[in-house]
Design an enzyme around this catalytic site. Structure first.
Site, mmCIF file in Angstrom:
data_model
loop_
_atom_site.group_PDB
_atom_site.id
_atom_site.type_symbol
_atom_site.label_atom_id
_atom_site.label_comp_id
_atom_site.label_asym_id
_atom_site.label_seq_id
_atom_site.Cartn_x
_atom_site.Cartn_y
_atom_site.Cartn_z
ATOM 1 N N ARG A 29 25.683 9.149 -4.696
ATOM 2 C CA ARG A 29 25.515 8.647 -3.421
ATOM 3 C C ARG A 29 26.781 7.546 -3.177
ATOM 4 N NH1 ARG A 29 19.343 8.011 -2.274
ATOM 5 N NH2 ARG A 29 18.988 10.184 -2.044
ATOM 6 N N SER A 62 13.278 7.300 -7.304
ATOM 7 C CA SER A 62 12.555 6.009 -6.965
ATOM 8 C C SER A 62 10.785 6.092 -6.602
ATOM 9 C CB SER A 62 13.073 5.315 -5.770
ATOM 10 O OG SER A 62 13.057 6.368 -4.565
ATOM 11 N N GLY A 67 12.396 14.358 -2.000
ATOM 12 C CA GLY A 67 10.997 14.531 -3.123
ATOM 13 C C GLY A 67 10.909 13.699 -4.076
ATOM 14 N N HIS A 118 23.094 5.158 1.780
ATOM 15 C CA HIS A 118 22.638 6.702 1.939
ATOM 16 C C HIS A 118 23.897 7.494 2.607
ATOM 17 C CE1 HIS A 118 20.860 10.720 2.318
ATOM 18 N NE2 HIS A 118 19.967 10.273 1.465
ATOM 19 N N TRP A 133 8.216 7.652 4.491
ATOM 20 C CA TRP A 133 9.300 8.014 5.170
ATOM 21 C C TRP A 133 10.183 9.040 4.090
ATOM 22 C CZ3 TRP A 133 12.143 4.437 9.019
ATOM 23 C CH2 TRP A 133 11.237 3.869 9.711
ATOM 24 N N ALA A 134 9.778 9.016 2.954
ATOM 25 C CA ALA A 134 10.582 9.661 2.083
ATOM 26 C C ALA A 134 10.471 11.246 2.440
ATOM 27 C CB ALA A 134 9.981 9.557 0.462
ATOM 28 N N GLU A 185 19.604 17.744 -5.446
ATOM 29 C CA GLU A 185 20.077 16.673 -4.917
ATOM 30 C C GLU A 185 21.296 16.193 -5.530
ATOM 31 O OE1 GLU A 185 17.198 13.791 -3.955
ATOM 32 O OE2 GLU A 185 16.444 14.906 -2.264
ATOM 33 N N LYS A 192 1.062 -5.263 5.002
ATOM 34 C CA LYS A 192 1.547 -6.172 6.046
ATOM 35 C C LYS A 192 1.393 -5.746 7.415
ATOM 36 C CE LYS A 192 6.217 -6.945 5.981
ATOM 37 N NZ LYS A 192 7.454 -7.548 5.790
ATOM 38 N N SER A 251 0.745 -1.090 0.012
ATOM 39 C CA SER A 251 0.055 0.108 -0.018
ATOM 40 C C SER A 251 0.734 1.369 -0.040
ATOM 41 C CB SER A 251 -0.962 0.005 1.308
ATOM 42 O OG SER A 251 -0.238 -0.261 2.265
ATOM 43 N N GLY A 252 2.230 1.226 -0.646
ATOM 44 C CA GLY A 252 3.063 2.392 -0.697
ATOM 45 C C GLY A 252 2.349 3.145 -2.148
ATOM 46 N N ALA A 253 3.578 3.855 -2.562
ATOM 47 C CA ALA A 253 3.295 4.592 -3.545
ATOM 48 C C ALA A 253 2.984 3.711 -4.971
ATOM 49 C CB ALA A 253 4.644 5.538 -4.041
#
Ligand code: FAD
Ligand code: SIN
Length: 528
Positions: free
Chosen positions: A285, A386, A49, A238, A45-46, A114, A35, A13-15
């Site tokens: 990164r 992402s 952007g 990260h 939690w992002a 970024e 879950k 149920s995320g993006a």
């Protein structure tokens, strides 16, 4: 009742999962499983952007080039073009859903910068973009009568032809068996199409910015069902996770370096990134994380410092209100003090192989988001690409299902989950111990800098654990922790096998035994 037959089953149920659901719900009855809570995935939690070409000086060619440079040439150009080209429309749709992107002074939206991006092109909602996106998607899904949202359902395994009352070996996926955390029973959910949107596998590592549920369940389920899995050696670390003995996985957004934050050696205050790369703090990164790792090991440090205190206090508080408030609670005032940071696992670049329609190798099974390897990220994901991938591929999978609905057969009768030969566990300590052990040796042996010897050590441990977990799984009733442990072992194995397979250093995979990059870029593809 939710158990039973729906048109389409979405796991996650995320993006990615909610985007797919919203794009299907005009025509189909969609079930979305999560879950735990609906907002428990990485999406909420992002921070930084979503990347998109949105201002006149920027171009698709530049976003494509930046993505390929960060990905060390391993990206699939067609996928990169597809995602980058669809980005502005994806942002428009989110704005229409009510995501309150920060406005710009002269442009419609404020764009931040970024690492690895040669332009300002990241739309954001302060430093808590993911929360705003998750809430907008959930609100729209709740309001849609064709979408059923079912939290607290831990998917165990995909249902394929071998689970039918009449056996079929054609590999077609008909849905999923899931453990209902409230009732303690396993239920079967079937549909004509199934979409995996289960996110990444960050919690294979001891230190990760990802939430507790990022245990690679979708990757492991797809692998067990017969899908190819690719590029699992490319785990992104990260550079700047807060170093704090109590709070272990709080991210300090890359946008802080984008807005002028500098990386320094504690004590001396030496700004060290220019010693490693001309792009300094805004190098991709992998470069920044390796430089920090190098300095921490060379100088015997616990952490390095990220310092933005040279900027005006109101600028800092305006741009980073969430981080400012959270760190004040921990006794750090970022307007006057540096932030202690260390690298931590952050993103799973590899995953289930999908095409541009989100199709996996198995008929009836689609996948979208961090669970996949779509070709977008190559050997290292460019920051803020992402969430974008979730929106573009969530929609692409929905579109393909809609366009081919008549060719998707009705599911056959499926056997119920059989618990007749298992009992309740009497040694839960084994599950807890093995969970910790995997995450510890993956951190120590399969981290930012690798060697063949360390990878072989990890492989040896995985073989022992795999046997132990298989015995346990065969004899005891499933629990949420056992489901995750079984998947962690599977995913750890896929990561180590992929890392051993790659005889070069490229992007996120850096090994002292093969420090050079080979002239030809090739994906690592594991076939079950
Ligand atoms: P998730 O949002 O992780 O959702 C996974 C879903 O699957 C959840 O609902 C979960 O409950 C469900 N699930 C998992 N396993 C099971 C199971 N066995 N049974 C049932 N359900 C299951 N990316 C950006 O582009 N920009 C950023 O600024 C950014 N910042 C980030 C900051 C942090 C701290 C982190 C951790 C990541 C960040 N990322 C960012 C990466 C990005 O957030 C994720 O890649 C993206 O949100 C993944 O979305 P998803 O829909 O694929 O999975
Ligand atoms: C961040 O805000 O630094 C995370 C961005 C990302 O992972 O894409």
């Amino acid at each position: 009742m939710a158990e039973g037959r729906h048109d389409v089953i979405i796991i996650g149920s995320g993006a990615a999962g909610l985007t797919a659901a919203l794009n299907l719900a005009d025509r189909f009855r969609v079930l979305v499983l999560a879950k735990g809570g609906l907002s428990d995935g990485s999406t909420a939690w992002a921070q930084g952007g979503i990347a998109a070409v949105l201002e006149p000086g920027d171009t698709f060619a530049s976003h494509i080039e930046d993505t390929m440079v960060a990905g060390a040439g391993l990206n699939d150009r067609a996928t990169v073009e597809f995602v980058v080209g669809n980005a502005p429309a994806a942002i428009e749709r989110l704005a229409r859903l009510g995501v309150p992107f920060n406005p710009g002074e002269s442009e419609r939206w404020h764009l931040t910068r970024e690492g690895g991006h040669s332009h300002r092109r990241i739309v954001h909602v302060d430093d808590a973009t993911g929360w705003a996106v998750q809430q907008a998607l959930e609100k729209a899904a709740h309001a849609n009568p064709n979408i059923t949202l079912l939290p607290d359902m831990a998917a165990i395994d995909l249902i394929t032809g071998r689970h039918g009352e009449r056996y079929s070996g054609d590999g077609h996926v008909w849905g999923v068996y899931a453990f209902n955390r409230k009732s303690g029973h396993v239920e079967a959910f079937t549909g004509r199409a199934t979409i995996l949107a289960t996110g990444g596998a960050g919690r294979t590592y001891l230190y990760s910015t990802a939430p507790r549920g990022a245990t690679g369940d979708g990757i492991a389920m797809a692998w067990r069902a017969g899908c190819r899995v690719s590029n699992m050696e490319f785990m992104q670390f990260h550079p700047t996770c807060l170093y704090n003995l109590e709070v272990k996985n709080f991210l300090i957004t890359e946008a802080m370096r984008g807005e002028g934050g500098e990386l320094k050696i504690p004590g001396t205050g030496h700004r060290f990134m220019p010693d490693f790369d001309p792009r300094a703090e805004l190098a991709p990164r992998d470069v920044v994380a390796r430089a920090i790792d190098h300095e921490i090991k060379r100088l015997g440090l616990d952490h390095v410092d990220l310092d933005i205190s040279h900027k005006p206090a109101d600028f800092i508080i305006h741009h980073f209100p969430t981080i400012h408030a959270r760190l004040l609670e921990l006794g750090i005032d970022i307007t006057t003090q540096p932030i202690p940071v260390v690298p931590a696992q952050h993103y799973t670049c590899g995953g289930v192989v999908v095409d541009l329609d989100g199709r996996t190798d198995l008929p009836g099974l689609y996948a979208a988001g961090e669970v996949t390897q779509s070709g977008l990220h190559g050997a290292n994901r460019l920051a803020s690409n992402s969430l974008l991938e979730c929106f573009v591929f969530g929609e692409a999978a929905a579109r393909h299902i809609g366009a081919h609905w008549d060719t998707l057969p009705e599911p056959p009768a499926i056997r119920a989950w059989d618990e007749s030969r298992v009992s309740d566990s009497d040694e839960e300590v084994i599950v807890q111990h093995n969970w910790k052990e995997i995450r510890r040796f993956m951190w120590d042996y399969v981290g930012i800098v690798r060697t063949t010897k360390r990878l072989e050590r990890a492989q040896h441990r995985i073989a022992l654990l795999r046997q132990e977990v298989a015995d346990y799984y065969g004899n005891f009733r499933v629990t949420p922790d056992l489901i995750e442990l079984r998947n962690l072992v599977e995913v750890a194995d896929l990561i180590v096998r992929s890392a051993l397979h790659r005889k070069e250093s490229r992007g996120l995979h850096y090994t002292l035994d093969y420090p050079a990059m080979l002239p030809v870029a090739a994906d690592t593809v594991l076939t079950p």
